[in-house]
Write an enzyme that holds these catalytic residues in place. Sequence first.
Site, PDB file in Angstrom:
ATOM      1  N   ASN A  10     -11.988   7.973  21.317  1.00 28.99           N
ATOM      2  CA  ASN A  10     -12.172   7.726  22.839  1.00 28.99           C
ATOM      3  C   ASN A  10     -10.989   5.881  22.837  1.00 28.99           C
ATOM      4  O   ASN A  10     -11.113   5.287  22.613  1.00 28.99           O
ATOM      5  CB  ASN A  10     -13.778   6.916  22.559  1.00 28.99           C
ATOM      6  CG  ASN A  10     -13.679   5.790  24.031  1.00 28.99           C
ATOM      7  OD1 ASN A  10     -13.467   6.455  25.229  1.00 28.99           O
ATOM      8  ND2 ASN A  10     -14.774   5.243  24.356  1.00 28.99           N
ATOM      9  N   TRP A  11     -10.314   6.633  24.135  1.00 34.19           N
ATOM     10  CA  TRP A  11      -9.280   5.830  24.102  1.00 34.19           C
ATOM     11  C   TRP A  11      -9.595   4.707  25.581  1.00 34.19           C
ATOM     12  O   TRP A  11      -9.173   4.092  25.981  1.00 34.19           O
ATOM     13  CB  TRP A  11      -7.717   6.908  24.823  1.00 34.19           C
ATOM     14  CG  TRP A  11      -6.984   7.643  23.879  1.00 34.19           C
ATOM     15  CD1 TRP A  11      -7.043   7.410  22.559  1.00 34.19           C
ATOM     16  CD2 TRP A  11      -5.521   8.296  24.289  1.00 34.19           C
ATOM     17  NE1 TRP A  11      -6.560   8.495  22.065  1.00 34.19           N
ATOM     18  CE2 TRP A  11      -5.461   8.918  22.547  1.00 34.19           C
ATOM     19  CE3 TRP A  11      -4.608   8.246  25.039  1.00 34.19           C
ATOM     20  CZ2 TRP A  11      -3.901   9.321  22.446  1.00 34.19           C
ATOM     21  CZ3 TRP A  11      -4.181   8.730  24.943  1.00 34.19           C
ATOM     22  CH2 TRP A  11      -3.180   9.154  23.733  1.00 34.19           C
ATOM     23  N   LYS A  12     -10.211   4.963  26.159  1.00 33.46           N
ATOM     24  CA  LYS A  12     -11.277   4.206  26.638  1.00 33.46           C
ATOM     25  C   LYS A  12     -10.763   3.988  28.105  1.00 33.46           C
ATOM     26  O   LYS A  12      -9.417   5.152  28.375  1.00 33.46           O
ATOM     27  CB  LYS A  12     -11.675   2.562  26.717  1.00 33.46           C
ATOM     28  CG  LYS A  12     -12.643   2.567  24.893  1.00 33.46           C
ATOM     29  CD  LYS A  12     -12.814   2.020  25.075  1.00 33.46           C
ATOM     30  CE  LYS A  12     -13.978   1.752  23.651  1.00 33.46           C
ATOM     31  NZ  LYS A  12     -14.764   0.499  23.264  1.00 33.46           N
ATOM     32  N   HIS A  93     -21.437   5.863  27.593  1.00 36.61           N
ATOM     33  CA  HIS A  93     -21.070   5.190  26.602  1.00 36.61           C
ATOM     34  C   HIS A  93     -21.657   3.648  27.060  1.00 36.61           C
ATOM     35  O   HIS A  93     -22.072   3.141  27.960  1.00 36.61           O
ATOM     36  CB  HIS A  93     -19.913   4.942  27.098  1.00 36.61           C
ATOM     37  CG  HIS A  93     -19.414   3.631  25.694  1.00 36.61           C
ATOM     38  ND1 HIS A  93     -18.838   2.856  25.965  1.00 36.61           N
ATOM     39  CD2 HIS A  93     -18.278   4.254  24.396  1.00 36.61           C
ATOM     40  CE1 HIS A  93     -18.105   2.646  24.793  1.00 36.61           C
ATOM     41  NE2 HIS A  93     -17.824   3.298  24.420  1.00 36.61           N
ATOM     42  N   GLU A  95     -20.272   0.963  27.764  1.00 33.76           N
ATOM     43  CA  GLU A  95     -19.630   0.289  29.150  1.00 33.76           C
ATOM     44  C   GLU A  95     -19.886   0.649  29.900  1.00 33.76           C
ATOM     45  O   GLU A  95     -19.817  -0.034  30.975  1.00 33.76           O
ATOM     46  CB  GLU A  95     -17.926   0.276  28.546  1.00 33.76           C
ATOM     47  CG  GLU A  95     -17.532  -0.469  27.087  1.00 33.76           C
ATOM     48  CD  GLU A  95     -16.472   0.067  26.612  1.00 33.76           C
ATOM     49  OE1 GLU A  95     -15.723   0.890  26.566  1.00 33.76           O
ATOM     50  OE2 GLU A  95     -16.214  -0.940  25.252  1.00 33.76           O
ATOM     51  N   GLU A 163     -23.831   3.752  18.709  1.00 34.76           N
ATOM     52  CA  GLU A 163     -22.717   2.575  18.652  1.00 34.76           C
ATOM     53  C   GLU A 163     -23.555   2.027  18.635  1.00 34.76           C
ATOM     54  O   GLU A 163     -24.168   1.268  19.480  1.00 34.76           O
ATOM     55  CB  GLU A 163     -21.587   2.982  19.505  1.00 34.76           C
ATOM     56  CG  GLU A 163     -20.971   4.279  19.950  1.00 34.76           C
ATOM     57  CD  GLU A 163     -19.285   4.048  20.550  1.00 34.76           C
ATOM     58  OE1 GLU A 163     -18.655   4.159  19.666  1.00 34.76           O
ATOM     59  OE2 GLU A 163     -19.793   4.388  21.337  1.00 34.76           O
ATOM     60  N   GLY A 169     -14.987  -2.609  19.735  1.00 37.31           N
ATOM     61  CA  GLY A 169     -14.278  -4.039  18.916  1.00 37.31           C
ATOM     62  C   GLY A 169     -14.130  -4.749  19.185  1.00 37.31           C
ATOM     63  O   GLY A 169     -13.013  -5.776  19.727  1.00 37.31           O
ATOM     64  N   SER A 208     -15.774   0.019  15.946  1.00 32.14           N
ATOM     65  CA  SER A 208     -15.147  -0.664  14.492  1.00 32.14           C
ATOM     66  C   SER A 208     -14.909   0.307  14.183  1.00 32.14           C
ATOM     67  O   SER A 208     -14.303  -0.176  12.155  1.00 32.14           O
ATOM     68  CB  SER A 208     -15.754  -2.367  14.139  1.00 32.14           C
ATOM     69  OG  SER A 208     -15.693  -3.164  15.510  1.00 32.14           O
ATOM     70  N   GLY A 229     -12.779   4.115  19.198  1.00 36.02           N
ATOM     71  CA  GLY A 229     -11.976   3.657  19.762  1.00 36.02           C
ATOM     72  C   GLY A 229     -10.174   3.323  19.428  1.00 36.02           C
ATOM     73  O   GLY A 229      -9.888   3.488  19.069  1.00 36.02           O
ATOM     74  N   GLY A 230     -10.300   1.985  19.701  1.00 33.97           N
ATOM     75  CA  GLY A 230      -9.326   0.722  19.359  1.00 33.97           C
ATOM     76  C   GLY A 230      -8.082   2.136  18.301  1.00 33.97           C
ATOM     77  O   GLY A 230      -6.712   2.204  18.289  1.00 33.97           O
TER      78      GLY A 230
HETATM   79  P1  PGA Z   1     -14.165   0.485  18.907  1.00 30.91           P
HETATM   80  O1  PGA Z   1     -14.878   1.307  19.978  1.00 30.91           O
HETATM   81  O2  PGA Z   1     -13.536   1.416  18.052  1.00 30.91           O
HETATM   82  O3  PGA Z   1     -12.596   0.070  18.952  1.00 30.91           O
HETATM   83  O4  PGA Z   1     -15.240  -0.501  18.288  1.00 30.91           O
HETATM   84  C1  PGA Z   1     -15.701   2.054  19.135  1.00 30.91           C
HETATM   85  C2  PGA Z   1     -16.216   2.939  21.220  1.00 30.91           C
HETATM   86  O5  PGA Z   1     -16.761   1.993  22.035  1.00 30.91           O
HETATM   87  O6  PGA Z   1     -16.059   4.213  21.103  1.00 30.91           O
END
Ligand code: PGA
Length: 249
Positions: A10-12, A93, A95, A163, A169, A208, A229-230
């Site tokens: 997930n590149w956001k 998600h 967010e 999640e 993050g 994470s 994500g990251g």
């Molecule tokens: P993260 O994000 O791996 O950067 O913690 C995961 C996500 O929000 O899908």
Amino acid sequence: MALRKLVAGNWKMNGDRAALAELDAIAAAAVDHGGVDVAVCPPFTLIAPAADRAPGLPIGAQDCHQNAKGAHTGCISAAMLKEAGARLTIVGHSERRADQHETDAEVRAKAEAAIGAGLTAIVCVGETEAQRDAGQALAIVEGQLDGSVPPAGTGDTLVIAYEPVWAIGTGRTPSVADVAEMHAAIRAKLAALLGEEGAKVRILYGGSVKPDNAVELLGVADVDGALVGGASLTAAQFVPIIAAAASLG
Ligand code: PGA
């Protein structure tokens, strides 16, 4: 039942056309590790060029609107994503649940729209730190599943991503025991909601996930992959996670 693992990135709101160069090594790793499924979800504007650059690699979106078309300025429909080359989309998600105030009912409608358009829907759930500290993590996630899992979901069309909001993050992750407890509860809830099909729906862990914790997290029972994500932004970080999933079969 051991399900085929899925490692989804997930590149956001990150990445530009130059970043698509990362897909070359990610796509190559997906071929090398043919025992697992790999997908990357870049921003909307990169879906078509990503699908062109890596035709063998499933490309996904990070959201879709619940309606097929209409007066919804700034939104995008599942069919539009499909036409752009997406094969899946994340919905709900945390967010978006927080920033765009998305409700369980909206998330379910988005998942249904995605599936209706021929996309696989990754439905995200997860508790906040305050909810976990209050002993409510299981109840919160079960409630989110009750409200946002589409009843027609199948092992081919639906994926759940657990999640914990406090792990996204932050570099923090739940204990293996807590992940096991939550994924077992999600599996039981999917059986209650979807019957036999509930055993075929993959349950990803997200929050994470990094190369150095991937084997531990992906080795937990009922963890059928990861939403990353990251660490999905570069092949250098994402490929070892794909390899970790493959090493577990
Ligand atoms: P993260 O994000 O791996 O950067 O913690 C995961 C996500 O929000 O899908």
